[in-house]
Design a protein around this motif. Structure first.
Motif, PDB file in Angstrom:
ATOM      1  N   GLY A   1       0.829  -1.204   0.000  1.00  0.00           N
ATOM      2  CA  GLY A   1       0.000   0.000   0.000  1.00  0.00           C
ATOM      3  C   GLY A   1       0.861   1.250   0.000  1.00  0.00           C
ATOM      4  N   ILE A   2       0.213   2.374  -0.195  1.00  0.00           N
ATOM      5  CA  ILE A   2       0.907   3.661  -0.219  1.00  0.00           C
ATOM      6  C   ILE A   2       0.586   4.364   1.094  1.00  0.00           C
ATOM      7  CG2 ILE A   2       1.111   5.879  -1.399  1.00  0.00           C
ATOM      8  CD1 ILE A   2       0.136   4.445  -3.956  1.00  0.00           C
ATOM      9  N   ARG A   3       1.585   4.588   1.894  1.00  0.00           N
ATOM     10  CA  ARG A   3       1.376   5.186   3.217  1.00  0.00           C
ATOM     11  C   ARG A   3       0.937   6.642   3.143  1.00  0.00           C
ATOM     12  NH1 ARG A   3       1.506   1.067   6.432  1.00  0.00           N
ATOM     13  NH2 ARG A   3       3.208  -0.383   6.212  1.00  0.00           N
ATOM     14  N   ASN A   4       1.483   7.392   2.183  1.00  0.00           N
ATOM     15  CA  ASN A   4       1.145   8.807   2.060  1.00  0.00           C
ATOM     16  C   ASN A   4       0.797   9.093   0.605  1.00  0.00           C
ATOM     17  OD1 ASN A   4       1.054  11.615   1.903  1.00  0.00           O
ATOM     18  ND2 ASN A   4       2.685  11.871   3.417  1.00  0.00           N
ATOM     19  N   VAL A   5      -0.486   8.938   0.268  1.00  0.00           N
ATOM     20  CA  VAL A   5      -0.930   9.095  -1.113  1.00  0.00           C
ATOM     21  C   VAL A   5      -0.643  10.508  -1.621  1.00  0.00           C
ATOM     22  CG1 VAL A   5      -2.936   9.109  -2.651  1.00  0.00           C
ATOM     23  CG2 VAL A   5      -2.654   7.268  -0.981  1.00  0.00           C
ATOM     24  N   GLY A   6      -0.911  11.520  -0.823  1.00  0.00           N
ATOM     25  CA  GLY A   6      -0.674  12.899  -1.242  1.00  0.00           C
ATOM     26  C   GLY A   6       0.765  13.136  -1.647  1.00  0.00           C
ATOM     27  N   ALA A   7       1.694  12.674  -0.828  1.00  0.00           N
ATOM     28  CA  ALA A   7       3.117  12.845  -1.140  1.00  0.00           C
ATOM     29  C   ALA A   7       3.504  12.045  -2.378  1.00  0.00           C
ATOM     30  CB  ALA A   7       3.977  12.427   0.046  1.00  0.00           C
ATOM     31  N   SER A   8       2.931  10.851  -2.535  1.00  0.00           N
ATOM     32  CA  SER A   8       3.313  10.002  -3.663  1.00  0.00           C
ATOM     33  C   SER A   8       2.876  10.587  -5.002  1.00  0.00           C
ATOM     34  CB  SER A   8       2.728   8.598  -3.497  1.00  0.00           C
ATOM     35  OG  SER A   8       1.328   8.616  -3.703  1.00  0.00           O
ATOM     36  N   LEU A   9       1.923  11.494  -4.983  1.00  0.00           N
ATOM     37  CA  LEU A   9       1.466  12.126  -6.223  1.00  0.00           C
ATOM     38  C   LEU A   9       2.366  13.288  -6.646  1.00  0.00           C
ATOM     39  CD1 LEU A   9      -2.377  12.091  -5.568  1.00  0.00           C
ATOM     40  CD2 LEU A   9      -1.098  10.615  -7.124  1.00  0.00           C
TER      41      LEU A   9
ATOM     42  N   SER B   1      -5.666   3.248  -1.669  1.00  0.00           N
ATOM     43  CA  SER B   1      -4.606   2.414  -1.128  1.00  0.00           C
ATOM     44  C   SER B   1      -4.823   2.196   0.358  1.00  0.00           C
ATOM     45  CB  SER B   1      -3.245   3.077  -1.366  1.00  0.00           C
ATOM     46  OG  SER B   1      -2.205   2.190  -1.036  1.00  0.00           O
ATOM     47  N   ALA B   2      -4.566   0.989   0.802  1.00  0.00           N
ATOM     48  CA  ALA B   2      -4.680   0.654   2.217  1.00  0.00           C
ATOM     49  C   ALA B   2      -3.390  -0.046   2.649  1.00  0.00           C
ATOM     50  CB  ALA B   2      -5.875  -0.260   2.468  1.00  0.00           C
ATOM     51  N   PRO B   3      -2.791   0.402   3.761  1.00  0.00           N
ATOM     52  CA  PRO B   3      -1.559  -0.235   4.235  1.00  0.00           C
ATOM     53  C   PRO B   3      -1.720  -1.743   4.391  1.00  0.00           C
ATOM     54  CG  PRO B   3      -2.003   1.767   5.480  1.00  0.00           C
ATOM     55  CD  PRO B   3      -3.213   1.501   4.622  1.00  0.00           C
ATOM     56  N   GLU B   4      -0.741  -2.462   3.850  1.00  0.00           N
ATOM     57  CA  GLU B   4      -0.664  -3.929   3.901  1.00  0.00           C
ATOM     58  C   GLU B   4      -1.810  -4.638   3.183  1.00  0.00           C
ATOM     59  OE1 GLU B   4       2.216  -4.996   4.681  1.00  0.00           O
ATOM     60  OE2 GLU B   4       2.722  -2.981   5.361  1.00  0.00           O
ATOM     61  N   SER B   5      -2.627  -3.915   2.425  1.00  0.00           N
ATOM     62  CA  SER B   5      -3.711  -4.526   1.657  1.00  0.00           C
ATOM     63  C   SER B   5      -3.559  -4.312   0.160  1.00  0.00           C
ATOM     64  CB  SER B   5      -5.064  -3.968   2.102  1.00  0.00           C
ATOM     65  OG  SER B   5      -5.320  -4.339   3.432  1.00  0.00           O
ATOM     66  N   GLY B   6      -2.878  -3.251  -0.242  1.00  0.00           N
ATOM     67  CA  GLY B   6      -2.659  -3.017  -1.661  1.00  0.00           C
ATOM     68  C   GLY B   6      -3.214  -1.701  -2.148  1.00  0.00           C
ATOM     69  N   THR B   7      -3.142  -1.548  -3.455  1.00  0.00           N
ATOM     70  CA  THR B   7      -3.520  -0.302  -4.100  1.00  0.00           C
ATOM     71  C   THR B   7      -4.349  -0.597  -5.335  1.00  0.00           C
ATOM     72  OG1 THR B   7      -1.513   0.768  -3.295  1.00  0.00           O
ATOM     73  CG2 THR B   7      -2.584   1.801  -5.187  1.00  0.00           C
TER      74      THR B   7
ATOM     75  N   ASP C   1       5.849  14.906  -7.800  1.00  0.00           N
ATOM     76  CA  ASP C   1       7.079  14.494  -8.476  1.00  0.00           C
ATOM     77  C   ASP C   1       8.265  14.573  -7.522  1.00  0.00           C
ATOM     78  OD1 ASP C   1       5.750  14.032 -10.828  1.00  0.00           O
ATOM     79  OD2 ASP C   1       6.336  15.907 -11.767  1.00  0.00           O
ATOM     80  N   GLY C   2       9.109  13.552  -7.575  1.00  0.00           N
ATOM     81  CA  GLY C   2      10.317  13.525  -6.757  1.00  0.00           C
ATOM     82  C   GLY C   2      10.175  12.716  -5.483  1.00  0.00           C
ATOM     83  N   PHE C   3       8.947  12.296  -5.120  1.00  0.00           N
ATOM     84  CA  PHE C   3       8.756  11.506  -3.907  1.00  0.00           C
ATOM     85  C   PHE C   3       8.814  10.027  -4.277  1.00  0.00           C
ATOM     86  CE2 PHE C   3       6.184   9.087  -0.935  1.00  0.00           C
ATOM     87  CZ  PHE C   3       6.662   9.535   0.282  1.00  0.00           C
ATOM     88  N   SER C   4       9.663   9.278  -3.598  1.00  0.00           N
ATOM     89  CA  SER C   4       9.776   7.844  -3.855  1.00  0.00           C
ATOM     90  C   SER C   4      10.174   7.123  -2.578  1.00  0.00           C
ATOM     91  CB  SER C   4      10.827   7.563  -4.930  1.00  0.00           C
ATOM     92  OG  SER C   4      10.980   6.170  -5.112  1.00  0.00           O
ATOM     93  N   THR C   5       9.649   5.925  -2.427  1.00  0.00           N
ATOM     94  CA  THR C   5      10.048   5.082  -1.301  1.00  0.00           C
ATOM     95  C   THR C   5      10.936   3.929  -1.764  1.00  0.00           C
ATOM     96  OG1 THR C   5       8.047   3.746  -1.557  1.00  0.00           O
ATOM     97  CG2 THR C   5       7.947   5.606  -0.006  1.00  0.00           C
TER      98      THR C   5
END
Length: 161
Positions: free
Chosen positions: A79-87, A115-121, A89-93
């Protein structure tokens, strides 16, 4: 273009397959060169994200009305922990450039992500030909696991309002 295709994404060559199949659908929908270019970005980035972040997954490509192509990407990853940040440019985990989701948003006519943590996107993005109106209603029919075509269908009916 009356049916969609489900592409398992478990290794890199499937990214190119998704891009080529989307291009075929876009050409069938009458996309011009610029719109085909925008469409190519969406399954390429979505499938790449399935590999890099989602531990693989599935990509559905299908019609959206008469002149549109929809891309749905599903994974069962972390899952994506911080959807806002992931949208942004330049943010990557994962040590990537971090431009994939932003590129999908910019290239798409419509975009949604859950997206839900540990469940997917689940990501849904649609590209419409210039001047095409989005459909008022939509449906999705996918083949059973192990099958390449789905025999199910769906329909709508309206009695005015």
């Amino acid at each position: 273009m009356t049916s969609g295709v489900l592409i398992p994404v478990t290794e890199p060559s499937q990214v190119g397959d998704a891009r080529r199949r989307a291009a075929e659908m876009g050409a069938a929908a009458g996309f011009d060169t610029n719109t085909l270019g925008r469409l190519a970005i969406v399954p390429t980035e979505a499938a790449t994200n399935l590999l890099n972040h989602g531990r693989g997954g599935e990509l559905f490509l299908g019609p959206a009305g008469v002149r549109g192509v929809q891309v749905i990407a599903l994974d069962r990853g972390p899952g994506i922990r911080n959807v806002g940040a992931s949208l942004r440019d330049g943010f990557s985990t994962a040590g990537t450039p971090g431009t994939g989701l932003g590129a999908i948003v910019r290239a798409s006519s419509s975009f949604d992500l859950y997206s839900a943590p540990e469940s997917g996107t689940a990501l849904a993005a649609t590209v419409f030909a210039n001047g095409a109106a989005p459909p008022q209603v939509g449906g999705l029919a996918v083949p059973m696991r192990g099958e390449s075509r789905c025999g199910d269908g769906w329909a709508t009916w309206s009695a005015g309002e």
